[in-house]
Design a protein around this motif. Structure first.
Motif, PDB file in Angstrom:
ATOM      1  N   UNK A   1      77.686  34.238  27.640  1.00 49.73           N
ATOM      2  CA  UNK A   1      77.925  35.667  27.434  1.00 49.73           C
ATOM      3  C   UNK A   1      79.237  35.900  26.700  1.00 49.73           C
ATOM      4  N   UNK A   2      80.247  35.075  26.963  1.00 47.72           N
ATOM      5  CA  UNK A   2      81.502  35.201  26.234  1.00 47.72           C
ATOM      6  C   UNK A   2      81.297  34.851  24.768  1.00 47.72           C
ATOM      7  N   UNK A   3      80.526  33.817  24.498  1.00 45.68           N
ATOM      8  CA  UNK A   3      80.254  33.425  23.119  1.00 45.68           C
ATOM      9  C   UNK A   3      79.513  34.555  22.402  1.00 45.68           C
ATOM     10  N   UNK A   4      78.561  35.157  23.037  1.00 48.04           N
ATOM     11  CA  UNK A   4      77.815  36.241  22.431  1.00 48.04           C
ATOM     12  C   UNK A   4      78.728  37.421  22.144  1.00 48.04           C
ATOM     13  N   UNK A   5      79.626  37.709  23.055  1.00 46.29           N
ATOM     14  CA  UNK A   5      80.567  38.806  22.858  1.00 46.29           C
ATOM     15  C   UNK A   5      81.453  38.540  21.640  1.00 46.29           C
ATOM     16  N   UNK A   6      81.943  37.316  21.520  1.00 51.83           N
ATOM     17  CA  UNK A   6      82.782  36.960  20.370  1.00 51.83           C
ATOM     18  C   UNK A   6      81.984  37.019  19.080  1.00 51.83           C
ATOM     19  N   UNK A   7      80.763  36.569  19.116  1.00 52.93           N
ATOM     20  CA  UNK A   7      79.925  36.623  17.914  1.00 52.93           C
ATOM     21  C   UNK A   7      79.680  38.062  17.493  1.00 52.93           C
ATOM     22  N   UNK A   8      79.458  38.927  18.431  1.00 48.12           N
ATOM     23  CA  UNK A   8      79.236  40.341  18.112  1.00 48.12           C
ATOM     24  C   UNK A   8      80.469  40.966  17.488  1.00 48.12           C
ATOM     25  N   UNK A   9      81.625  40.543  17.894  1.00 48.12           N
ATOM     26  CA  UNK A   9      82.864  41.072  17.345  1.00 48.12           C
ATOM     27  C   UNK A   9      83.216  40.401  16.023  1.00 48.12           C
ATOM     28  N   UNK A  10      83.027  39.111  15.934  1.00 50.87           N
ATOM     29  CA  UNK A  10      83.446  38.344  14.765  1.00 50.87           C
ATOM     30  C   UNK A  10      82.649  38.677  13.504  1.00 50.87           C
ATOM     31  N   UNK A  11      81.370  38.844  13.621  1.00 53.92           N
ATOM     32  CA  UNK A  11      80.534  39.090  12.448  1.00 53.92           C
ATOM     33  C   UNK A  11      80.929  40.382  11.730  1.00 53.92           C
ATOM     34  N   UNK A  12      81.074  41.514  12.395  1.00 50.97           N
ATOM     35  CA  UNK A  12      81.504  42.728  11.682  1.00 50.97           C
ATOM     36  C   UNK A  12      82.914  42.595  11.077  1.00 50.97           C
ATOM     37  N   UNK A  13      83.806  41.896  11.773  1.00 50.63           N
ATOM     38  CA  UNK A  13      85.168  41.706  11.245  1.00 50.63           C
ATOM     39  C   UNK A  13      85.122  40.893   9.951  1.00 50.63           C
ATOM     40  N   UNK A  14      84.333  39.829   9.931  1.00 50.22           N
ATOM     41  CA  UNK A  14      84.204  39.003   8.723  1.00 50.22           C
ATOM     42  C   UNK A  14      83.612  39.827   7.587  1.00 50.22           C
ATOM     43  N   UNK A  15      82.609  40.636   7.866  1.00 51.62           N
ATOM     44  CA  UNK A  15      81.995  41.470   6.830  1.00 51.62           C
ATOM     45  C   UNK A  15      83.016  42.454   6.266  1.00 51.62           C
ATOM     46  N   UNK A  16      83.806  43.075   7.108  1.00 48.24           N
ATOM     47  CA  UNK A  16      84.821  44.031   6.652  1.00 48.24           C
ATOM     48  C   UNK A  16      85.869  43.333   5.795  1.00 48.24           C
ATOM     49  N   UNK A  17      86.357  42.180   6.244  1.00 51.63           N
ATOM     50  CA  UNK A  17      87.375  41.438   5.484  1.00 51.63           C
ATOM     51  C   UNK A  17      86.831  41.034   4.120  1.00 51.63           C
ATOM     52  N   UNK A  18      85.617  40.532   4.073  1.00 49.21           N
ATOM     53  CA  UNK A  18      85.009  40.149   2.791  1.00 49.21           C
ATOM     54  C   UNK A  18      84.833  41.357   1.875  1.00 49.21           C
ATOM     55  N   UNK A  19      84.406  42.479   2.432  1.00 47.70           N
ATOM     56  CA  UNK A  19      84.246  43.700   1.632  1.00 47.70           C
ATOM     57  C   UNK A  19      85.581  44.144   1.046  1.00 47.70           C
ATOM     58  N   UNK A  20      86.625  44.122   1.848  1.00 49.32           N
ATOM     59  CA  UNK A  20      87.954  44.511   1.354  1.00 49.32           C
ATOM     60  C   UNK A  20      88.470  43.532   0.303  1.00 49.32           C
ATOM     61  N   UNK A  21      88.214  42.243   0.495  1.00 50.59           N
ATOM     62  CA  UNK A  21      88.645  41.235  -0.480  1.00 50.59           C
ATOM     63  C   UNK A  21      87.921  41.428  -1.809  1.00 50.59           C
ATOM     64  N   UNK A  22      86.628  41.656  -1.773  1.00 50.74           N
ATOM     65  CA  UNK A  22      85.862  41.872  -3.004  1.00 50.74           C
ATOM     66  C   UNK A  22      86.317  43.147  -3.696  1.00 50.74           C
ATOM     67  N   UNK A  23      86.569  44.194  -2.936  1.00 44.90           N
ATOM     68  CA  UNK A  23      87.054  45.455  -3.512  1.00 44.90           C
ATOM     69  C   UNK A  23      88.411  45.246  -4.173  1.00 44.90           C
ATOM     70  N   UNK A  24      89.281  44.518  -3.518  1.00 40.47           N
ATOM     71  CA  UNK A  24      90.613  44.248  -4.066  1.00 40.47           C
ATOM     72  C   UNK A  24      90.498  43.493  -5.394  1.00 40.47           C
ATOM     73  N   UNK A  25      89.622  42.493  -5.425  1.00 43.00           N
ATOM     74  CA  UNK A  25      89.429  41.685  -6.643  1.00 43.00           C
ATOM     75  C   UNK A  25      88.864  42.550  -7.766  1.00 43.00           C
ATOM     76  N   UNK A  26      87.903  43.409  -7.470  1.00 45.79           N
ATOM     77  CA  UNK A  26      87.279  44.256  -8.488  1.00 45.79           C
ATOM     78  C   UNK A  26      88.273  45.291  -9.013  1.00 45.79           C
ATOM     79  N   UNK A  27      89.042  45.916  -8.120  1.00 46.23           N
ATOM     80  CA  UNK A  27      89.988  46.960  -8.522  1.00 46.23           C
ATOM     81  C   UNK A  27      91.149  46.354  -9.329  1.00 46.23           C
ATOM     82  N   UNK A  28      91.655  45.226  -8.932  1.00 47.05           N
ATOM     83  CA  UNK A  28      92.822  44.623  -9.592  1.00 47.05           C
ATOM     84  C   UNK A  28      92.419  43.708 -10.745  1.00 47.05           C
ATOM     85  N   UNK A  29      91.179  43.516 -11.005  1.00 42.74           N
ATOM     86  CA  UNK A  29      90.723  42.758 -12.143  1.00 42.74           C
ATOM     87  C   UNK A  29      90.883  41.261 -12.055  1.00 42.74           C
ATOM     88  N   UNK A  30      90.884  40.665 -10.886  1.00 43.60           N
ATOM     89  CA  UNK A  30      91.003  39.219 -10.776  1.00 43.60           C
ATOM     90  C   UNK A  30      89.707  38.586 -11.025  1.00 43.60           C
TER      91      UNK A  30
END
Length: 136
Positions: free
Chosen positions: A107-136
């Motif tokens: 149950x602890x692993x499931x809780x961490x997985x539920x939290x980790x997946x959205x955090x990774x998606x948000x970080x990746x989205x922000x990284x891609x946005x940063x790269x697109x906006x700054x022209x890297x």
């Protein structure tokens, strides 16, 4: 002794062959802990959906029932659907090899997985946005 014999005589004993005949949506039986239930009228009301019941129709579904982790209330809900005893069926829950420690870690692993997946998606989205906006 007489009362015990009379009670046992009134119980309907259902063979595995008989149980196997009841697998359609219009006539669905299954055995759980050595007891046979006619769940035809429960299909639409089952919280897990009717497909789960259809997949285990006509056979001993004790292991499947245990795997889901049904509550005591769920066991009591089955009483009106009781048909009889399964010939040679176990009347007690199947012992499992799971330990309480494993359940806590799972149950602890499931809780961490539920939290980790959205955090990774948000970080990746922000990284891609940063790269697109700054022209890297």
């Amino acid at each position: 002794f007489f009362f015990y014999s009379a009670c046992n005589m009134s119980k309907r004993v259902i063979s595995k062959e008989e149980l196997a005949k009841h697998t359609s949506s219009d006539d669905l039986w299954m055995a759980i802990y050595g007891k046979v239930y006619d769940l035809t009228n429960f299909l639409d009301d089952h919280p897990g959906g009717d497909e789960v019941l259809k997949d285990t129709a006509g056979r001993d579904a004790s292991v499947d029932f245990d795997d889901v982790g049904h509550s005591e209330e769920a066991v009591k809900m089955m009483e009106p659907y009781y048909v009889g005893e399964l010939e040679g069926g176990a009347s007690t829950p199947v012992p499992t090899k799971k330990s309480d420690d494993f359940k806590v870690n799972q149950s602890q692993q499931t809780r961490w997985q539920r939290l980790l997946i959205p955090v990774v998606v948000i970080v990746l989205t922000l990284a891609i946005r940063y790269i697109v906006v700054n022209g890297f």
